[in-house]
Design an enzyme around this catalytic site. Structure first.
Site, PDB file in Angstrom:
ATOM      1  N   ASP A  15       0.826  -1.323  -0.087  1.00  0.00           N
ATOM      2  CA  ASP A  15       0.077   0.150   0.034  1.00  0.00           C
ATOM      3  C   ASP A  15       0.815   1.193   0.161  1.00  0.00           C
ATOM      4  O   ASP A  15       0.516   2.300  -0.666  1.00  0.00           O
ATOM      5  CB  ASP A  15      -0.861  -0.176   1.270  1.00  0.00           C
ATOM      6  CG  ASP A  15      -2.414   0.620   0.907  1.00  0.00           C
ATOM      7  OD1 ASP A  15      -2.251   1.676   0.267  1.00  0.00           O
ATOM      8  OD2 ASP A  15      -3.323   0.168   1.564  1.00  0.00           O
ATOM      9  N   HIS A  18       1.877   3.079  -3.158  1.00  0.00           N
ATOM     10  CA  HIS A  18       0.958   4.090  -3.724  1.00  0.00           C
ATOM     11  C   HIS A  18       1.622   5.456  -3.392  1.00  0.00           C
ATOM     12  O   HIS A  18       1.899   6.360  -4.095  1.00  0.00           O
ATOM     13  CB  HIS A  18      -0.133   4.058  -3.205  1.00  0.00           C
ATOM     14  CG  HIS A  18      -1.455   2.943  -3.896  1.00  0.00           C
ATOM     15  ND1 HIS A  18      -1.614   3.106  -5.382  1.00  0.00           N
ATOM     16  CD2 HIS A  18      -1.965   1.786  -3.406  1.00  0.00           C
ATOM     17  CE1 HIS A  18      -2.391   1.974  -5.351  1.00  0.00           C
ATOM     18  NE2 HIS A  18      -2.650   1.238  -4.196  1.00  0.00           N
ATOM     19  N   HIS A 195      -8.366  -4.246   7.327  1.00  0.00           N
ATOM     20  CA  HIS A 195      -7.211  -3.461   6.618  1.00  0.00           C
ATOM     21  C   HIS A 195      -7.865  -1.941   6.836  1.00  0.00           C
ATOM     22  O   HIS A 195      -8.945  -1.601   6.283  1.00  0.00           O
ATOM     23  CB  HIS A 195      -7.220  -3.900   5.297  1.00  0.00           C
ATOM     24  CG  HIS A 195      -6.283  -2.839   4.451  1.00  0.00           C
ATOM     25  ND1 HIS A 195      -4.840  -3.003   4.207  1.00  0.00           N
ATOM     26  CD2 HIS A 195      -6.573  -1.839   3.810  1.00  0.00           C
ATOM     27  CE1 HIS A 195      -4.452  -2.265   3.467  1.00  0.00           C
ATOM     28  NE2 HIS A 195      -5.306  -1.387   3.398  1.00  0.00           N
ATOM     29  N   HIS A 197      -8.012   2.503   6.569  1.00  0.00           N
ATOM     30  CA  HIS A 197      -7.304   3.875   5.773  1.00  0.00           C
ATOM     31  C   HIS A 197      -7.598   4.780   6.825  1.00  0.00           C
ATOM     32  O   HIS A 197      -8.586   4.620   7.527  1.00  0.00           O
ATOM     33  CB  HIS A 197      -7.688   3.822   4.503  1.00  0.00           C
ATOM     34  CG  HIS A 197      -6.846   3.028   3.516  1.00  0.00           C
ATOM     35  ND1 HIS A 197      -5.908   3.671   2.876  1.00  0.00           N
ATOM     36  CD2 HIS A 197      -6.879   2.033   2.989  1.00  0.00           C
ATOM     37  CE1 HIS A 197      -5.123   2.717   1.981  1.00  0.00           C
ATOM     38  NE2 HIS A 197      -6.061   1.814   2.081  1.00  0.00           N
ATOM     39  N   TYR A 289     -14.241   5.749  -4.304  1.00  0.00           N
ATOM     40  CA  TYR A 289     -13.206   5.226  -4.903  1.00  0.00           C
ATOM     41  C   TYR A 289     -12.241   6.575  -4.951  1.00  0.00           C
ATOM     42  O   TYR A 289     -12.664   7.583  -5.361  1.00  0.00           O
ATOM     43  CB  TYR A 289     -13.403   4.618  -6.216  1.00  0.00           C
ATOM     44  CG  TYR A 289     -13.821   3.290  -5.995  1.00  0.00           C
ATOM     45  CD1 TYR A 289     -12.809   2.131  -5.915  1.00  0.00           C
ATOM     46  CD2 TYR A 289     -15.276   3.108  -5.975  1.00  0.00           C
ATOM     47  CE1 TYR A 289     -13.460   0.871  -6.025  1.00  0.00           C
ATOM     48  CE2 TYR A 289     -15.878   1.858  -5.669  1.00  0.00           C
ATOM     49  CZ  TYR A 289     -15.019   0.721  -5.871  1.00  0.00           C
ATOM     50  OH  TYR A 289     -15.102  -0.634  -5.946  1.00  0.00           O
TER      51      TYR A 289
END
Lengths: 345, 345
Positions: A15, A18, A195, A197, A289
């Site tokens: 990740d 990115h 997971h 964010h 998204y």
């Protein structure tokens, strides 16, 4: 809880790709992997940000081929298991075949939360190879806990050893996480993971809620290095877990040192920042998204509607990847609504 | 919850003073205050980081006298109430007298969590002047909810309209916050507030837990600008409150814009960063005063013991400000323990 050890799956090298615009140096990756391994992290993920075979024009070219990154890290791990992420449609079973030969022990197959069925063949293949296999249900805030359980069952039936609730947009509140993890624990026999964010600054709190609701595996990354607002920062997460009496195999001081002495200086050197700015906060708030952002900004300029209103409306309508053409429609509708409102006034 | 509106008390211009090394420009402060006011923030705090009269050699000189900052902000507020923080021992009733004449409407009297009695005369004086008065119990993680209630009752009896649970070290988990806020709500008749620090990345989550446990007022700052790892970032907090159905008078987009277009550029210009680094994480993990850090680092070098072990032991022994001489004792004990351990091996 009950004294069980939580499995920590680091994603600094996947990740985090990115955040690094996929430009990791091999030696930086090796240094980080060594530090994670020595700090007792259970599983270390190395892949393009968008998974195996993501190294392409539409997902962003990485500085080195994925096999070079994976081989380099595989060569230095003493205790941690090496894992890769694969998104069916981007990566293929052939890609898995190549990296399994390089020493990969855990495979994670990621799909949109309503499309678990496209992971079946990859899960079956990886199980057949004797690997630890994880199903990874992305954008998991978009459907109810019950619907999510149905999707998780598809992955479990295919052979997954663990299924993850993935808060790709960083849109969940602790209660949202707890509801989904509890539903998984009540209805699945396999392990359950989470997971996070950090778009709403809840990455650590949501991971804590996940463990308190029964989760077995948790993702995190040093300094939170990851897409957008980043992931749960691993060194902070372990401090919180220690304080909460949650057991892991991780050495807190070693992780703090790895974050401070290796990752943060590398981020400074590369000009990489992981912050909750207007864009990442808007995405978390709307629950959409990140690929919608640029389109929404363009539509905002063209139709004179706030980008955030467009994103929020897209989230409300539960638009998914591939429906980017709807962004114009939404912007036009909002612009017309605005016009009508002004006329009424 | 029950539909009540949560009162938002911004601290960008007071706790943020620490992050700015007390070097705010008057025009920056005015610009931020205007934006906060227009965004519907209820109360805006302006003071030296250590409260009124903190502008001195032992707390750090500020760029301008406090009366200049306060007058400038008082002149631009249309709806928000202006507040000041005062720590008895640093500021005095005479200091309060001066700023009340400048337009201050809310006074917050801060003491260590076990020393509420030193706030009595300041609370009584401010109540006598007809102000909204807040008691501010710092380092509130150091004593039990029951003990904290006793201290809060002293402030309430003196006339406080609200008493705060202040997580000065950013050391609390959501459950710690919930326990204390619930104990306050069960035992006090006045309002209850919560002030977070982000050392464990739980600033927003802890503020959410506070409101869900009955808190009436919450502190926050734009971009989290505040001492150490900073406070709960206001723009993120309001996004989370909106999602959770918690009502405030704040306009989310205006706060997002103030954070992104005013505060973050100012931070860049001034070279100010608010991050959870090794130092701030260590302080939150140990739950000790930030003033212990430098002493612990020196003792670490002198006696060959990890700074974090010293801080953690100080936290375990619940050392308070003024006991800095104990830091050497702890370091020596730890060094001897280490020596004994090595000899046994």
């Amino acid at each position: 809880m009950e004294g069980k050890k939580i499995i920590i799956n680091d994603v600094t090298l996947r990740d985090g790709m990115h955040a690094m615009s996929h430009q990791y140096e091999i030696e930086d990756m090796v240094e980080i992997a060594k530090a994670l391994d020595e700090a007792g992290v259970d599983i270390i993920e190395v892949s393009h940000g968008d998974g195996l075979a993501g190294n392409a024009i539409n997902y962003g070219f990485s500085k080195y081929p994925e096999t070079e990154y994976i081989s380099a890290v595989a060569g230095v791990l003493k205790n941690a298991k090496l894992d890769v992420l694969l998104l069916p449609g981007i990566g293929t079973i052939e890609d898995l075949e190549v990296v399994i030969d390089l020493g990969v022990k855990v495979v994670r197959i990621a799909t949109h939360c309503t499309e678990a069925d496209i992971a079946i063949q990859h899960i079956e293949y990886s199980k057949g190879k004797g690997l630890d296999v994880v199903g990874f249900l992305m954008m998991a805030h978009m459907i109810s806990p019950d619907e999510l359980v149905k999707q998780a069952k598809i992955m479990e039936s295919a052979g997954a050893d663990c299924v993850y609730v993935v808060d790709s947009a960083g849109a969940m509140l602790p209660q949202d996480v707890a509801d989904r993890i509890k539903a998984f624990k009540d209805n699945l026999n396999c392990q359950v993971g989470f997971h996070a964010h950090n778009n709403l600054s809840l990455g650590v709190a949501n991971s804590l809620a996940a463990v308190q609701s029964g989760a077995d595996r948790i993702d995190a990354s040093l300094c939170g290095l990851g897409a957008g607002a980043g992931n749960a920062p691993l060194e902070v997460l372990i401090a919180v877990f220690n304080k909460a009496g949650i057991k892991t195999s991780c050495d807190l001081y070693k992780l703090m040192d790895a974050a401070e002495d290796i990752v943060r200086p590398m981020m400074k050197r590369k000009g990489v920042e992981v912050v909750i700015d207007r864009d990442s906060l808007s995405l978390g708030y709307a629950g959409v998204y990140s690929s919608f952002l640029l389109h929404a900004k363009r539509a905002s300029q063209r139709f004179g509607v706030d980008t955030r209103d467009i994103l929020f409306e897209l989230g409300r309508r539960r638009m998914v990847g591939g429906q980017e053409d709807m962004i114009i429609d939404v912007a036009v509708e909002l612009a017309n609504g605005l016009k009508n409102e002004l006329e009424v006034k």
